[in-house]
Design an enzyme around this catalytic site. Structure first.
Site, PDB file in Angstrom:
ATOM      1  CG  HIS A 171      -2.062  -1.017   1.048  1.00 22.31           C
ATOM      2  ND1 HIS A 171      -2.047  -2.230   1.696  1.00 22.31           N
ATOM      3  CD2 HIS A 171      -3.186  -1.012   0.294  1.00 22.31           C
ATOM      4  CE1 HIS A 171      -3.124  -2.923   1.369  1.00 22.31           C
ATOM      5  NE2 HIS A 171      -3.835  -2.209   0.523  1.00 22.31           N
ATOM      6  CG  ASP A 284      -6.118  -0.795  -3.697  1.00 25.42           C
ATOM      7  OD1 ASP A 284      -5.649  -1.791  -4.284  1.00 25.42           O
ATOM      8  OD2 ASP A 284      -6.244  -0.731  -2.457  1.00 25.42           O
ATOM      9  CG  ASP A 287      -4.691  -8.376  -9.415  1.00 31.40           C
ATOM     10  OD1 ASP A 287      -4.704  -7.334  -8.738  1.00 31.40           O
ATOM     11  OD2 ASP A 287      -4.471  -9.508  -8.947  1.00 31.40           O
TER      12      ASP A 287
END
Length: 649
Positions: A171, A284, A287
């Site tokens: 992060h 965020d 994928d």
């Protein structure tokens, strides 16, 4: 002992004297077997109680593995993979060598399945040390229990998302490079980030006034708060325990694609005209390797990217995670499983971002390095991206909130880490240069070709050059395409953009006190060249013989940079309009991995013979190719015109 139950069976093997029992449970039914583990553990993991022992009994160790058998549809009803056939199965449930493995939570929301497991991997830790860390025996383990705690791993629809061991590395790598690339980030948007850790990292920045987090799944946020409390804990550096409740946080449980398109797209409804643009946007989310429809919508959707671009300030920064990093054996992104990574890069360039960079972090505890992308709406953001290690440390000191006990709130990111992100890994370059057609910079800036010839410095001499002072002449014939003085090319004096700005400002404010500094800058200006490849004017001076090479008037040039456009001259250009791409690179692309890896070679590499050069001929270069800013273009063009007309020497 074996029992047959319709199309299922259960078998037991016991070694009573060793205190070992094995259980094999097989079913053809549709219900999962993992939920039976607490029952199995409670019935069979019974400690041995010796007749003459009255102390605390040693708890049994349970090792278990869950495997899928037979044939099944790999894709679920909403396009997602079967969770048990994905990372959750391969990297967690099927593994039997873990010292400890237990389910912490398994929740189905409206949008996804959320699984959280706690695990001790013998490669990194062991059960005995963990148990000692829970005691009060004064051991190292007991006094440092945080070093021996089990890992916690989060899976969404079976895909690994985050780990306790890799929380800070992942992060902090996602958030801080992009945040520090912006000079003053005040408004930040987060797309996804249900664990709350991305929000936690953004809130560490003193400059931030508001963070809008758009996460579609409220259940994910609440489950993370309950079972992963440290991910969203802001109590160490603010007065708020849960980051979601921090006054600067504005958490919205909505579809981020629709949210941006509705507010910023020209085709959107503009439902909220009061939304101000963002300085930084952080994605965020899924994928890009995930083969599901929503991943397509995130990474290959021009409308979404245009809306985000329009929803950013003029020097806005966008950063996103790109999943597993490429390997040396991978095909080009445009042809392999990473085609969405290629798509998002292409679309970012299409919508107008002026500089794109990739970097990787290998400590995110995913089992392989993880990759990230940052894109700048303004080319000038590159100044902050390429700051030196001490400059980044100063920014961290000035901009990051300390903990309440006066320590840094960053656990992983620092100046040295940021410098490591500035140069893409070799595998990125290898895969990038497998694209077709071959990117132009891959031909020239991947080190020096062993088959290319170099003319040594000994072949040149400095002598008078008519009325223009001194120049460099060759003592031998040189064929077209030869390197010139490569052995000295890397030895140069360099003033970065921030150093250039500081020195020029100091000399301007204190002209009398800075006479020596002015003399130094005259040397830099006269013998050096300017570039803005790092986002703003910087200067470099060859410290070898090639620094005396003169300008070739009227395009009479025989020396230059390989792959650079030298077709213009002071006699033909418009003095009032610097070419848009001039001073950056001859390549029109804003995503230049090969150049990013070899910037010093690109900027300070050897000159090349642009044609055949006869013995005794003077070497000449195009000084305009060294002008790096619009502010200096007109002045340089006019000065060269005067110089070429013999008005100056």
């Amino acid at each position: 002992c074996v029992g047959v139950l319709l199309e299922s069976h259960v078998s037991f093997h016991t070694w009573p004297t060793e205190g070992v029992i094995t259980l094999d449970l097989f079913t053809c039914g549709s219900k999962p077997l993992v939920p039976t583990m607490p029952l199995i553990e409670g019935r069979f993991a019974v400690p041995i109680e010796p007749d003459d022992y009255d102390g605390e009994l040693e708890q049994p160790v349970v090792l278990w593995s869950h495997k899928l058998r037979g044939f099944r549809d790999p894709v679920g009803p909403h396009g997602q993979k079967d969770p048990l056939a994905s990372d959750l199965g391969a990297y967690m449930l099927e593994q039997i060598e873990f010292d400890m493995k237990r389910e912490i939570a398994s929740v189905k929301s409206e949008f996804q399945r959320i699984d959280i497991y706690e695990v001790i991997r013998p490669r990194f830790n062991d059960l005995l040390s963990y148990r000692k860390s829970l005691s009060n025996d004064g051991s190292y383990e007991a006094t440092h229990p945080e070093l021996y705690r089990p890992d916690r791993v989060v899976f969404l629809d079976g895909v690994m998302q985050s780990t306790l061991y890799g929380d800070e590395a992942y992060h902090e790598a996602l958030v801080h490079p992009g945040m520090f690339a912006h000079p003053d980030p005040r408004r930040v948007a987060i797309i996804g980030g249900g664990e709350g850790a991305t929000l936690r990292e953004v809130l560490k920045h003193k400059t931030v006034e508001k963070v809008t987090m758009i996460e579609i799944d409220e259940v994910m946020v609440n489950v993370s708060h309950q079972y992963l409390p440290s991910w969203s804990d802001c109590s160490g550096f603010t007065d708020t325990q849960w980051c979601v409740e921090e006054p600067r946080a504005d958490v919205r449980y909505e579809d981020a694609l629709a949210w941006f398109i509705d507010r910023f797209s020209e085709d959107g409804s503009k439902v909220d005209e009061a939304v101000d643009p963002f300085d930084v946007i952080i994605m965020d989310a899924l994928d890009p390797q995930d083969n599901i429809p929503f991943a397509e919508a995130l990474y290959d959707n021009i409308d979404f990217l245009e809306a985000m671009y329009d929803g950013m300030t003029d020097n806005g920064v966008i950063v996103m995670q790109l999943g597993e990093s490429p390997g040396y054996a991978d095909a080009a992104d445009t042809t392999g499983r990473d085609e969405k990574r290629a798509a998002i890069t292409r679309l970012l360039e299409e919508v107008g971002f002026e500089s794109i960079h990739v970097y990787e972090e290998s400590h995110s505890a995913f089992g392989y390095p993880w990759s990230y992308l940052v894109a700048f709406k303004a080319f000038e953001n590159r100044v902050n991206w390429y700051l030196s290690e001490p400059e980044v440390e100063v920014n961290i000191h000035d901009r990051i909130l300390p903990t309440h006990d006066g320590k840094s709130s960053l656990r992983y990111f620092d100046g040295a880490t940021m410098v490591s992100y500035q140069i893409p890994h070799k595998a990125f370059e290898t895969v990038f240069c497998r694209d077709e057609p071959l990117p132009e910079e891959c031909k020239y800036y991947r080190g020096y070709d062993p088959s290319e010839d170099d003319v040594p410095v000994a072949a040149f001499e400095v002598k008078e050059s008519g009325e223009k002072g001194f120049g460099v002449f060759t003592k031998q014939e040189i064929s077209h395409g030869y390197m010139l003085g490569a052995e000295e090319s890397s030895n140069h004096v360099k003033l970065t953009p921030t150093t250039t700005d500081m020195v020029e400002t100091l000399a301007h404010k204190h002209p009398d006190e800075a006479k020596a500094l002015n003399t130094f800058m005259k040397y830099i200006y006269f013998y050096g060249f300017q570039s803005r490849v790092h986002g703003a004017p910087e200067h470099r001076v060859d410290s070898g013989i090639m620094t005396f090479v003169n300008h070739g008037c009227g395009g009479n040039v025989n020396v230059g940079e390989e792959g650079f456009d030298d077709t213009f001259s002071e006699a033909t250009v418009d003095a009032t309009a610097m070419p848009k791409k001039h001073g950056k690179s001859s390549n029109d692309s804003v995503h230049q991995i090969a150049i990013d890896r070899h910037l010093d070679q690109f900027m300070g590499g050897p000159d090349w013979s642009m044609r055949n050069i006869k013995a005794g001929e003077e070497l000449t270069n195009n000084y305009l190719s060294f002008t790096g800013s619009h502010e200096d273009w007109e002045k340089d063009v006019k000065e060269l015109r005067r110089w070429c007309s013999n008005e100056t020497k």
